[in-house]
Design a protein around this motif. Structure first.
Motif, short mmCIF file in Angstrom:
data_model
loop_
_atom_site.label_atom_id
_atom_site.label_comp_id
_atom_site.label_asym_id
_atom_site.label_seq_id
_atom_site.Cartn_x
_atom_site.Cartn_y
_atom_site.Cartn_z
N GLN A 108 -3.60 12.74 7.89
CA GLN A 108 -3.35 13.93 7.08
C GLN A 108 -1.88 14.31 7.11
O GLN A 108 -1.30 14.70 6.09
N CYS A 146 -6.12 7.85 2.76
CA CYS A 146 -7.27 8.69 2.39
C CYS A 146 -8.56 7.99 2.77
O CYS A 146 -9.47 8.61 3.33
N SER A 149 -8.97 7.85 6.60
CA SER A 149 -9.26 9.14 7.22
C SER A 149 -10.63 9.66 6.83
O SER A 149 -11.09 10.67 7.34
N SER A 151 -11.45 10.58 3.73
CA SER A 151 -11.37 11.51 2.62
C SER A 151 -11.94 10.93 1.33
O SER A 151 -12.39 11.65 0.47
#
Length: 169
Positions: A108, A146, A149, A151
């Motif tokens: 992030q 992304c 992680s 996401s």
């Protein structure tokens, strides 16, 4: 064989893991001696005598009880092993989840830094290509971080396996 019996009787009191292992070794040696004893003609003759029928049946019943205990012990050890493997799996998952949370925070931060656009003022076409290549590369890393992680949801773990199997990064 009588020495083995005496040794086993004197070690009955102790119940540490090393003493139990030693007793198991002694029991194994005792049963190996009994196997040899049962093959002797004198023993065969005693087992065949009618007057010893009740004693032989009691010994056979005792042997069956021992076999039952062996099976119960084997099942219990198997269950304990499964339990230990399950505990190890839980601990690995817990460690994995903790590392995923840490990685997610790191990604992030990285993603925030990727969001900052750098303005390039270039008149030269060859330098513009470098700027575009940088933007495309940043976009790729944005997608990669992304995904890593959590996401974005790509097709299960196939993306990870493809990334790991590639030789060039």
């Amino acid at each position: 064989m009588t020495e083995q019996l005496i040794s086993l009787r004197t070690s009955e009191e102790a119940s540490t893991s090393s003493s139990i292992c030693k007793r198991l070794d002694n029991i194994q040696a005792l049963h190996e001696s009994l196997d040899k004893l049962i093959c002797l003609p004198v023993t065969q003759k005693a087992l065949a005598q009618e007057q010893n029928k009740k004693s032989v049946e009691q010994l056979l019943d005792g042997s069956l009880r021992i076999l039952d205990l062996c099976n119960i012990s084997k099942d219990a050890l198997s269950q304990m092993k499964e339990g230990l493997l399950e505990i190890q799996s839980i601990l690995r998952r817990k460690h994995y989840l903790a590392s995923r949370i840490s990685l997610k925070k790191t990604f992030q931060k990285v993603l925030k830094s990727l969001k900052v656009k750098q303005e390039h003022e270039c008149n030269d076409e060859s330098l513009v290509l470098f700027g575009e290549a940088e933007a495309i590369t940043m976009s790729l890393f944005d997608s990669l971080f992304c995904f890593m992680s959590g996401s974005m949801n790509f097709g299960k773990w196939s993306m990870v396996s493809k990334l790991m199997s590639q030789k060039k990064v």
